[in-house]
Motif scaffolding. Structure first.
Motif, PDB file in Angstrom:
ATOM      1  N   SER A 119       0.829  -1.205   0.000  1.00 24.56           N
ATOM      2  CA  SER A 119       0.000   0.000   0.000  1.00 24.56           C
ATOM      3  C   SER A 119       0.864   1.256   0.000  1.00 24.56           C
ATOM      4  CB  SER A 119      -0.910   0.009   1.237  1.00 24.56           C
ATOM      5  OG  SER A 119      -0.148   0.257   2.414  1.00 24.56           O
ATOM      6  N   TRP A 120       0.247   2.365  -0.374  1.00 18.34           N
ATOM      7  CA  TRP A 120       0.958   3.644  -0.349  1.00 18.34           C
ATOM      8  C   TRP A 120       1.451   3.938   1.067  1.00 18.34           C
ATOM      9  CZ3 TRP A 120       2.286   5.018  -4.905  1.00 18.34           C
ATOM     10  CH2 TRP A 120       1.422   4.924  -6.000  1.00 18.34           C
ATOM     11  N   GLU A 121       0.576   3.690   2.048  1.00 17.10           N
ATOM     12  CA  GLU A 121       0.929   4.008   3.431  1.00 17.10           C
ATOM     13  C   GLU A 121       2.124   3.187   3.898  1.00 17.10           C
ATOM     14  OE1 GLU A 121      -3.389   4.942   2.745  1.00 17.10           O
ATOM     15  OE2 GLU A 121      -2.068   3.246   2.309  1.00 17.10           O
ATOM     16  N   GLN A 122       2.109   1.888   3.641  1.00 18.15           N
ATOM     17  CA  GLN A 122       3.212   1.041   4.079  1.00 18.15           C
ATOM     18  C   GLN A 122       4.485   1.367   3.304  1.00 18.15           C
ATOM     19  OE1 GLN A 122       3.162  -0.619   6.669  1.00 18.15           O
ATOM     20  NE2 GLN A 122       1.230  -1.646   7.051  1.00 18.15           N
ATOM     21  N   ALA A 123       4.359   1.603   2.009  1.00 26.16           N
ATOM     22  CA  ALA A 123       5.544   1.890   1.194  1.00 26.16           C
ATOM     23  C   ALA A 123       6.219   3.187   1.627  1.00 26.16           C
ATOM     24  CB  ALA A 123       5.161   1.965  -0.282  1.00 26.16           C
ATOM     25  N   SER A 124       5.422   4.177   2.014  1.00 24.91           N
ATOM     26  CA  SER A 124       6.001   5.479   2.367  1.00 24.91           C
ATOM     27  C   SER A 124       6.701   5.458   3.712  1.00 24.91           C
ATOM     28  CB  SER A 124       4.907   6.556   2.399  1.00 24.91           C
ATOM     29  OG  SER A 124       4.074   6.396   3.534  1.00 24.91           O
ATOM     30  N   GLY A 125       6.421   4.467   4.543  1.00 22.41           N
ATOM     31  CA  GLY A 125       6.991   4.443   5.881  1.00 22.41           C
ATOM     32  C   GLY A 125       7.980   3.337   6.135  1.00 22.41           C
ATOM     33  N   LEU A 126       8.414   2.643   5.101  1.00 19.78           N
ATOM     34  CA  LEU A 126       9.252   1.455   5.293  1.00 19.78           C
ATOM     35  C   LEU A 126      10.746   1.721   5.221  1.00 19.78           C
ATOM     36  CD1 LEU A 126       9.632  -1.615   5.546  1.00 19.78           C
ATOM     37  CD2 LEU A 126       9.291  -1.771   3.061  1.00 19.78           C
ATOM     38  N   LEU A 127      11.185   2.575   4.296  1.00 17.84           N
ATOM     39  CA  LEU A 127      12.612   2.596   3.988  1.00 17.84           C
ATOM     40  C   LEU A 127      13.481   3.293   5.024  1.00 17.84           C
ATOM     41  CD1 LEU A 127      12.807   2.931   0.105  1.00 17.84           C
ATOM     42  CD2 LEU A 127      12.688   0.899   1.564  1.00 17.84           C
ATOM     43  N   ALA A 128      12.989   4.305   5.702  1.00 15.64           N
ATOM     44  CA  ALA A 128      13.827   4.976   6.703  1.00 15.64           C
ATOM     45  C   ALA A 128      14.131   4.040   7.871  1.00 15.64           C
ATOM     46  CB  ALA A 128      13.166   6.249   7.204  1.00 15.64           C
ATOM     47  N   VAL A 129      13.084   3.485   8.478  1.00 12.79           N
ATOM     48  CA  VAL A 129      13.315   2.540   9.581  1.00 12.79           C
ATOM     49  C   VAL A 129      13.935   1.257   9.060  1.00 12.79           C
ATOM     50  CG1 VAL A 129      11.542   3.455  11.104  1.00 12.79           C
ATOM     51  CG2 VAL A 129      10.921   1.715   9.428  1.00 12.79           C
ATOM     52  N   GLY A 130      13.525   0.835   7.870  1.00 16.48           N
ATOM     53  CA  GLY A 130      14.033  -0.415   7.318  1.00 16.48           C
ATOM     54  C   GLY A 130      15.506  -0.364   6.981  1.00 16.48           C
ATOM     55  N   ALA A 131      15.951   0.764   6.433  1.00 22.28           N
ATOM     56  CA  ALA A 131      17.376   0.889   6.108  1.00 22.28           C
ATOM     57  C   ALA A 131      18.210   0.840   7.377  1.00 22.28           C
ATOM     58  CB  ALA A 131      17.618   2.191   5.356  1.00 22.28           C
ATOM     59  N   THR A 132      17.705   1.436   8.451  1.00 26.48           N
ATOM     60  CA  THR A 132      18.419   1.383   9.725  1.00 26.48           C
ATOM     61  C   THR A 132      18.494  -0.050  10.244  1.00 26.48           C
ATOM     62  OG1 THR A 132      17.707   3.629  10.269  1.00 26.48           O
ATOM     63  CG2 THR A 132      18.461   2.257  12.085  1.00 26.48           C
ATOM     64  N   ALA A 133      17.395  -0.787  10.133  1.00 25.99           N
ATOM     65  CA  ALA A 133      17.378  -2.171  10.601  1.00 25.99           C
ATOM     66  C   ALA A 133      18.325  -3.046   9.789  1.00 25.99           C
ATOM     67  CB  ALA A 133      15.954  -2.722  10.531  1.00 25.99           C
ATOM     68  N   VAL A 134      18.310  -2.894   8.478  1.00 27.00           N
ATOM     69  CA  VAL A 134      19.224  -3.653   7.624  1.00 27.00           C
ATOM     70  C   VAL A 134      20.672  -3.352   7.993  1.00 27.00           C
ATOM     71  CG1 VAL A 134      20.071  -3.876   5.247  1.00 27.00           C
ATOM     72  CG2 VAL A 134      17.611  -3.930   5.705  1.00 27.00           C
ATOM     73  N   HIS A 135      20.967  -2.075   8.204  1.00 24.99           N
ATOM     74  CA  HIS A 135      22.317  -1.660   8.580  1.00 24.99           C
ATOM     75  C   HIS A 135      22.736  -2.294   9.907  1.00 24.99           C
ATOM     76  CE1 HIS A 135      25.199   1.988   9.335  1.00 24.99           C
ATOM     77  NE2 HIS A 135      25.856   0.878   9.064  1.00 24.99           N
ATOM     78  N   ALA A 136      21.844  -2.249  10.890  1.00 23.07           N
ATOM     79  CA  ALA A 136      22.169  -2.794  12.213  1.00 23.07           C
ATOM     80  C   ALA A 136      22.439  -4.293  12.152  1.00 23.07           C
ATOM     81  CB  ALA A 136      21.024  -2.504  13.185  1.00 23.07           C
ATOM     82  N   VAL A 137      21.617  -5.011  11.441  1.00 22.49           N
ATOM     83  CA  VAL A 137      21.787  -6.466  11.329  1.00 22.49           C
ATOM     84  C   VAL A 137      23.097  -6.793  10.610  1.00 22.49           C
ATOM     85  CG1 VAL A 137      20.820  -8.556  10.282  1.00 22.49           C
ATOM     86  CG2 VAL A 137      19.326  -6.951  11.491  1.00 22.49           C
ATOM     87  N   ALA A 138      23.434  -6.005   9.604  1.00 22.51           N
ATOM     88  CA  ALA A 138      24.679  -6.238   8.871  1.00 22.51           C
ATOM     89  C   ALA A 138      25.900  -5.980   9.751  1.00 22.51           C
ATOM     90  CB  ALA A 138      24.729  -5.359   7.629  1.00 22.51           C
ATOM     91  N   VAL A 139      25.879  -4.878  10.509  1.00 26.40           N
ATOM     92  CA  VAL A 139      27.026  -4.540  11.355  1.00 26.40           C
ATOM     93  C   VAL A 139      27.175  -5.543  12.500  1.00 26.40           C
ATOM     94  CG1 VAL A 139      27.961  -2.793  12.927  1.00 26.40           C
ATOM     95  CG2 VAL A 139      26.983  -2.106  10.744  1.00 26.40           C
TER      96      VAL A 139
END
Length: 316
Positions: A119-139
């Motif tokens: 959805s538009w709502e989910q898509a607009s709110g995913l990448l900021a928090v998601g990029a942080t989560a991906v970064h944390a898991v990688a580090v």
């Protein structure tokens, strides 16, 4: 013309106002997006609160780092990370400036396709928090051999870090208040309550030990318990505890001395959007507000516990 939210002064949500503004035509390497939804993030209110400085030269402050919408114009040589962009494409853009608006012109290199099933709502709110989560898991170097402790596991970053760690094959113990623990059980984590006695509770929940920790809250409790459990301090990753830099933990994000993870974050969409579109990521529900009620959304963000992503919706 577009409708946009700006901060005309520094202060609280009361300084936010709605204005009419010109939308520049896209130049080389740019596209214009008709915004369907704008994600709200804590850094947005920090920008006008004075936390990052209060120079009058920077007023009015345009807000909004992430949007989802439809491309309405394409400049010369405009291509995104996934390839050429065209008018009519449904897209997500992050990171950008001035996303609290009905239309925005942005660099094409931060614009990626929106999955049709998201959805538009989910898509607009995913990448900021998601990029942080991906970064944390990688580090944290999470793998199938690990048990990971995640502080703030029911929040936006924390819940995604929980699920990404589980997808990597790790066992996960995550802190949350009692009211949010059912969600953590649902996705496959072992929930524990934060507060006095946390070390004992985590030790009981992970009798074989903890190999890595991800801190999404920034408290001394989170860092102290993590350091007591994780053999290597460098595998304790925090997005917020910048005051504990002297402990040898890994700090990520925009704080002093932190690893910005520019490349990891720029490519996080490749992992996040497909997983979200196929339902393999459980996303926090979005609470929506009309764009004109951005101040109300910010008041709720600052004073409440959103238990979900806040999203602004421009009038269509």
């Amino acid at each position: 013309m577009a409708t946009a939210v700006v901060a005309a002064a520094y202060g609280g949500p009361e300084v936010l106002s709605v204005v009419e503004t010109q939308v520049p035509s896209p130049g080389p390497g740019e596209v214009t997006i008709a915004v369907r939804a704008s994600g709200v993030n804590p850094i947005d209110y920090k920008l006008y609160s004075g936390a990052f400085g209060s120079s009058p030269d920077n007023l009015p402050v345009r807000l909004g780092l992430e949007v989802a919408g439809v491309i309405t114009a394409v400049g010369p040589e405009a291509a995104g990370p996934a390839g050429p962009l065209s008018v009519g494409d449904e897209v997500v853009a992050y990171p950008i400036k001035g996303g609290y608006t009905s239309s925005v012109t942005v660099p094409a290199n931060v614009v990626v396709p929106k999955p049709a099933d998201l959805s538009w709502e989910q898509a607009s709110g995913l990448l900021a928090v998601g990029a942080t989560a991906v970064h944390a898991v990688a580090v944290a170097k999470v793998s199938s051999a690990d048990t990971v402790l995640i502080h703030g596991g029911s929040g936006g970053v924390g819940l995604l870090a929980v699920q990404l760690s589980l997808a990597a094959g790790a066992n996960v113990v995550a802190t949350a208040s009692e009211r949010n623990q059912a969600l953590l059980r649902e996705v496959g984590a072992v929930p524990v309550t934060y507060g006095p006695g946390l070390l004992d509770r985590v030790t009981h929940a992970a009798p074989s030990g903890v190999n890595a920790a991800i801190d999404a809250v920034g408290t001394d409790e989170a860092i102290d318990v993590s350091l007591a459990l994780v053999p290597e301090a460098i595998r304790v990753v925090s997005i917020a505890a910048f005051h504990r830099a002297d402990t040898g933990i890994a700090l990520i994000g925009n704080g002093p001395g932190a690893d910005p993870g520019t490349e990891i974050r720029a490519n996080a969409w490749r992992q996040l959007l497909p997983l979200a579109a196929t339902g393999k990521l459980t996303l926090l529900p979005a609470k929506t507000y009309p764009l004109a009620e951005a101040a109300r959304a910010h008041t709720f963000l600052r004073e409440g516990h959103p238990n979900g992503k806040l999203v602004l919706l421009p009038a269509q």
